[in-house]
Structures are given as structure tokens and as C-alpha cells.
Motif scaffolding. Structure first.
Motif, PDB file in Angstrom:
ATOM      1  N   TYR A 319       0.840  -1.200   0.000  1.00 41.05           N
ATOM      2  CA  TYR A 319       0.000   0.000   0.000  1.00 41.05           C
ATOM      3  C   TYR A 319       0.877   1.253   0.000  1.00 41.05           C
ATOM      4  N   ALA A 320       2.002   1.214   0.708  1.00 36.29           N
ATOM      5  CA  ALA A 320       2.923   2.351   0.673  1.00 36.29           C
ATOM      6  C   ALA A 320       3.539   2.508  -0.710  1.00 36.29           C
ATOM      7  N   MET A 321       3.849   1.407  -1.372  1.00 36.66           N
ATOM      8  CA  MET A 321       4.382   1.468  -2.731  1.00 36.66           C
ATOM      9  C   MET A 321       3.336   2.004  -3.702  1.00 36.66           C
ATOM     10  N   THR A 322       2.081   1.595  -3.506  1.00 28.82           N
ATOM     11  CA  THR A 322       0.993   2.121  -4.339  1.00 28.82           C
ATOM     12  C   THR A 322       0.817   3.613  -4.108  1.00 28.82           C
ATOM     13  N   ASP A 323       0.928   4.033  -2.864  1.00 24.99           N
ATOM     14  CA  ASP A 323       0.863   5.456  -2.541  1.00 24.99           C
ATOM     15  C   ASP A 323       1.956   6.227  -3.284  1.00 24.99           C
ATOM     16  N   ALA A 324       3.152   5.637  -3.359  1.00 17.62           N
ATOM     17  CA  ALA A 324       4.258   6.308  -4.053  1.00 17.62           C
ATOM     18  C   ALA A 324       3.952   6.478  -5.543  1.00 17.62           C
ATOM     19  N   LEU A 325       3.417   5.434  -6.177  1.00 16.17           N
ATOM     20  CA  LEU A 325       3.046   5.553  -7.587  1.00 16.17           C
ATOM     21  C   LEU A 325       1.950   6.592  -7.769  1.00 16.17           C
ATOM     22  N   ALA A 326       0.982   6.597  -6.845  1.00 13.05           N
ATOM     23  CA  ALA A 326      -0.118   7.560  -6.940  1.00 13.05           C
ATOM     24  C   ALA A 326       0.393   8.991  -6.830  1.00 13.05           C
ATOM     25  N   ARG A 327       1.326   9.227  -5.934  1.00 11.02           N
ATOM     26  CA  ARG A 327       1.882  10.582  -5.792  1.00 11.02           C
ATOM     27  C   ARG A 327       2.641  10.981  -7.060  1.00 11.02           C
ATOM     28  N   SER A 328       3.309  10.020  -7.667  1.00 13.62           N
ATOM     29  CA  SER A 328       4.003  10.317  -8.909  1.00 13.62           C
ATOM     30  C   SER A 328       3.010  10.669 -10.008  1.00 13.62           C
ATOM     31  N   PHE A 329       1.952   9.888 -10.151  1.00 13.76           N
ATOM     32  CA  PHE A 329       0.946  10.159 -11.172  1.00 13.76           C
ATOM     33  C   PHE A 329       0.228  11.494 -10.914  1.00 13.76           C
ATOM     34  N   ALA A 330       0.069  11.849  -9.631  1.00 11.98           N
ATOM     35  CA  ALA A 330      -0.621  13.098  -9.278  1.00 11.98           C
ATOM     36  C   ALA A 330       0.302  14.312  -9.339  1.00 11.98           C
ATOM     37  N   GLY A 331       1.613  14.047  -9.512  1.00  8.45           N
ATOM     38  CA  GLY A 331       2.558  15.152  -9.616  1.00  8.45           C
ATOM     39  C   GLY A 331       2.883  15.831  -8.304  1.00  8.45           C
ATOM     40  N   VAL A 332       2.818  15.066  -7.200  1.00  8.24           N
ATOM     41  CA  VAL A 332       3.153  15.632  -5.895  1.00  8.24           C
ATOM     42  C   VAL A 332       4.416  14.950  -5.361  1.00  8.24           C
ATOM     43  N   PRO A 333       5.147  15.590  -4.447  1.00  6.38           N
ATOM     44  CA  PRO A 333       6.418  15.023  -3.954  1.00  6.38           C
ATOM     45  C   PRO A 333       6.226  13.706  -3.203  1.00  6.38           C
ATOM     46  N   GLN A 334       7.259  12.880  -3.264  1.00  9.03           N
ATOM     47  CA  GLN A 334       7.263  11.637  -2.498  1.00  9.03           C
ATOM     48  C   GLN A 334       7.473  11.938  -1.014  1.00  9.03           C
ATOM     49  N   LEU A 335       7.080  10.993  -0.168  1.00  2.00           N
ATOM     50  CA  LEU A 335       7.183  11.186   1.278  1.00  2.00           C
ATOM     51  C   LEU A 335       8.542  10.775   1.828  1.00  2.00           C
ATOM     52  N   GLY A 336       9.327  10.050   1.078  1.00  2.29           N
ATOM     53  CA  GLY A 336      10.595   9.582   1.604  1.00  2.29           C
ATOM     54  C   GLY A 336      10.423   8.245   2.313  1.00  2.29           C
ATOM     55  N   PRO A 337      11.433   7.820   3.073  1.00  4.85           N
ATOM     56  CA  PRO A 337      11.367   6.513   3.741  1.00  4.85           C
ATOM     57  C   PRO A 337      10.164   6.404   4.664  1.00  4.85           C
TER      58      PRO A 337
END
Length: 374
Positions: A319-337
Motif C-alpha cells: 500500500y505504501a508502494m501504491t501510494d508512491a506511484l499515486a503521488r508520482s501520477f498526481a505530480g506531488v512530492p514523495q514522502l521519503g522513507p
């Protein structure tokens, strides 16, 4: 030989002990020993007990708190490349559950874990131009060109159980070296607490998987630091032995080291077949631990074949990995570790033996609130 705080380290060939006992057919691997001074450290036992008591509690919250805050497009095609082990294949329903939250589809690509097979899988998904990629337990050196190609196309990539940093084509890493260390530390704490600071233990390491190294290192170093009365030996198991003669190798070691009580299997793949192998030669009373949330491991725990799993939350990671892809698709910064809480699961806390399960019972609802855009 070197000494640190009364702890003796020595290197020896495990096969020598096996030869001496006429067990060369099943022996193998190098072994390193951390030998205790037989003095119990009350402070170390207290540390271990407090940490273990906390880890025995089921997690209640997801690790992410920052909303995405922007619309996430639906219809994305996600590819998952497995590592060739059965445990990696068992992640597929978890990933499909996660990506479906955004209306995405998942295609999984199987490999046998060899570099050639992995590279062929990457070539296939790059030809098909997937929108996002997930993979597990593959060294960057094997797929560096493919990662850079994905980056050049703007394809986000999320990795699981790797020690590589999230740069140059890797968007996000879950289950990094720090997470691996936490498994080893938790296993050490459990071993120290349950033994009262006098454990005789062995850790079976798999050098062929780089992510296993930090687990083994943290287990031995934490035990040395907090338990001068403990003794730990590390024995290497070749990757090629998994699913073949790994259980025989472990059994041979334990047969020649009857004083060892705690057995730390650094990967769940070492567990299947081991209890039967031990029973076949009359070995009983060993306390087996492993860092795995695989249903096979959970079933073994309910049957009393394993004592506990210092487990990682596969749902939490994907789910955290999916969140990372979603943030990329939405054009917002990643959260980091992202630090995802471990859970030490014993027989009385196993949730399912047939499928992987979220550690946080209402995880989906918590993520739904996090991912809401209005």
C-alpha cells in the motif's frame, strides 16, 4: 580474532564440524560465532523484554499521514516483476488489492530469479509501456539499464526488499536496509527475552540475497550488545539450496550442535520442510523464528512447527508502494522513507493461514481517508 566488550568473534568452516560427525553429505556454509561470557546483563534483558512486549501488540495505525492532496488518475496499468521465489508470487493478490483502490489494473510477470530471466521480464514490460512498475528483491546491478530506461520514459518504479536507494529510476523503496535491520533487532530481542539472557542461538543467513545481510548483522550485533551471556553462530545457506537441500543442511548443523535452542531463519523460504527434517532425526525442542508473513509460515506457527514470526506487513509495504506511484501520477512530492511497524506473531495471534492479511485491521479505511481528494 577480535574482542569487543567481552564478546569473542571467530570464523570457522561449518563443514569441518559436520565432517567430524560424519555428516558431510548435508553440511555446508561458513559460520561465524559470537560467544557470550555467560554473564546475564539485567539491563539487556529488560531492553529485550520491553521491546518484545511492544512488538507482540498488533499495530493499529498506518505509517502515512500526509494526504496526496491532488486527483490521482484512474486506468493506469501496473506491472509487477516477482523475484522467482514462492513468497514473491504470493504478493500478487496483495498488490492487486492495493492498486484497485485507484481503479488501476495489475499484470504480474514471473521470473525464476536468475539475472537473465529478470532482464527478460523487464524487457517485456518496457516494450508494453506500462504506466508504473513494482518489483521485489532484485539487485540494481542486474537491472540498472532498465531502471534508467524507465526513468527516461517517466515511468515510476517502486521496489520492495532491496538495499538500493530511491534514485536514478527507483522512485520509492519499501523494506529497505533499515527495515531489514529492524527484523534482526526484533528477533534478537525476542531471543534474549525468552532465554532470560542466556540464549544459545544460530542465524541461518542467505548471502545470495543482499537484503538478508542487514537482518543477520542486526541480529548478531544486537545480541552481542545486549546479551553477554548469549552465544550466536551464523551459518550461510546458498540460494541454490532453497527448496532443495536447505532443510537437510540446517538439520545437519543442529544435529551437530545439540546445545543450540533458538534458530533464526532469516527468510521464510528456509522454513518449509525443516520441521519434518528435524523430526526424522529425532531433533526436538528447537525454537524456530523467521521474518515472514507468508501463509505457509502462519500455518506452521498454528501447528506448533515454528514458534513465532518477526513479521513484516506485506499489505503495509505494498500500500505504501501504491501510494508512491499515486503521488508520482498526481505530480506531488514523495514522502521519503516509510517506517512500517513490525509485529511478532505467535500461535494465538495468527489471523489467517490461507492468505496474507493486513496487520492494521482497518488499514483499507485509513488509506481511503488518506487518499480522498475532497
Amino acid at each position: 580474532m577480535r574482542r569487543t566488550r567481552g564478546v569473542r568473534l571467530r570464523m570457522l568452516a561449518a563443514t569441518m564440524a559436520i565432517v567430524a560427525l560424519g555428516l558431510t553429505a548435508c553440511g555446508g556454509g561458513d559460520a561465524a560465532t559470537t560467544a557470550g561470557t555467560a554473564e546475564v546483563d539485567p539491563a539487556g534483558v529488560q531492553w529485550a523484554t520491553e521491546r518484545t512486549n511492544a512488538a507482540l501488540q498488533r499495530p493499529t495505525t498506518i505509517p502515512l499521514t500526509a494526504p496526496i492532496g491532488a486527483p490521482v488518475p484512474a486506468g493506469k496499468r501496473i506491472a509487477y516483476i516477482d523475484c522467482g521465489a514462492a513468497s514473491c508470487t504470493s504478493y500478487i493478490p496483495v498488490i492487486r488489492d492495493a492498486v484497485s483502490s485507484f481503479g488501476w489494473t495489475l499484470e504480474s510477470v514471473s521470473t525464476d530469479g536468475t539475472p537473465g530471466s529478470v532482464k527478460n521480464a523487464w524487457a517485456s514490460i518496457l516494450r508494453q509501456n506500462f504506466d508504473g512498475i513494482m518489483y521485489s528483491a532484485t539487485e540494481r546491478s542486474v537491472i540498472d539499464n532498465e531502471l534508467r530506461e524507465a526513468a527516461s520514459r517517466g515511468i515510476p518504479v517502486a521496489a520492495l526488499n532491496v538495499i538500493d536507494p530511491p534514485t536514478d529510476g527507483i522512485t520509492f523503496v519499501a523494506g529497505d536496509a533499515a527495515a531489514a535491520q529492524s527484523f534482526g533487532e526484533a528477533a534478537a530481542a525476542y531471543t534474549i527475552a525468552e532465554s532470560g539472557g542466556t540464549a544459545r542461538a544460530v542465524s541461518f543467513n542467505i548471502p545470495g540475497y543482499p537484503i538478508i545481510g542487514p537482518i543477520t548483522k542486526a541480529f548478531t550485533e544486537s545480541t552481542a550488545q545486549h546479551c553477554p551471556g548469549c552465544e550466536v553462530e551464523v551459518v550461510d545457506i546458498p540460494v541454490a539450496s532453497l527448496g532443495k537441500d536447505a532443510a537437510d543442511r540446517i538439520t545437519s548443523y543442529l544435529r551437530s550442535h545439540p546445545d543450540v535452542e533458538f534458530v533464526f531463519l532469516t527468510a521464510g523460504a528456509l522454513a518449509p520442510g525443516l520441521p519434518a527434517a528435524l523430526r526424522s532425526v529425532g531433533i526436538t525442542g528447537k525454537r524456530l523464528l523467521t521474518p515472514s508473513s507468508d501463509p505457509v509460515v502462519m500455518d506452521m506457527i498454528t501447528k506448533g512447527e515454528l514458534e513465532a514470526t518477526v513479521s513484516f506487513d506485506s499489505f503495509g509495504y505494498f500500500y505504501a508502494m501504491t501510494d508512491a506511484l499515486a503521488r508520482s501520477f498526481a505530480g506531488v512530492p514523495q514522502l521519503g522513507p516509510v517506517e512500517i511497524q513490525n509485529w511478532v506473531i505467535r500461535k494465538d495471534t495468527v489471523v489467517s493461514t490461507t492468505e496474507r492479511f493486513p496487520f492494521v485491521a482497518d488499514m483499507r479505511e485509513q488509506y481511503a481517508r488518506l487518499w480522498a481528494t475532497t
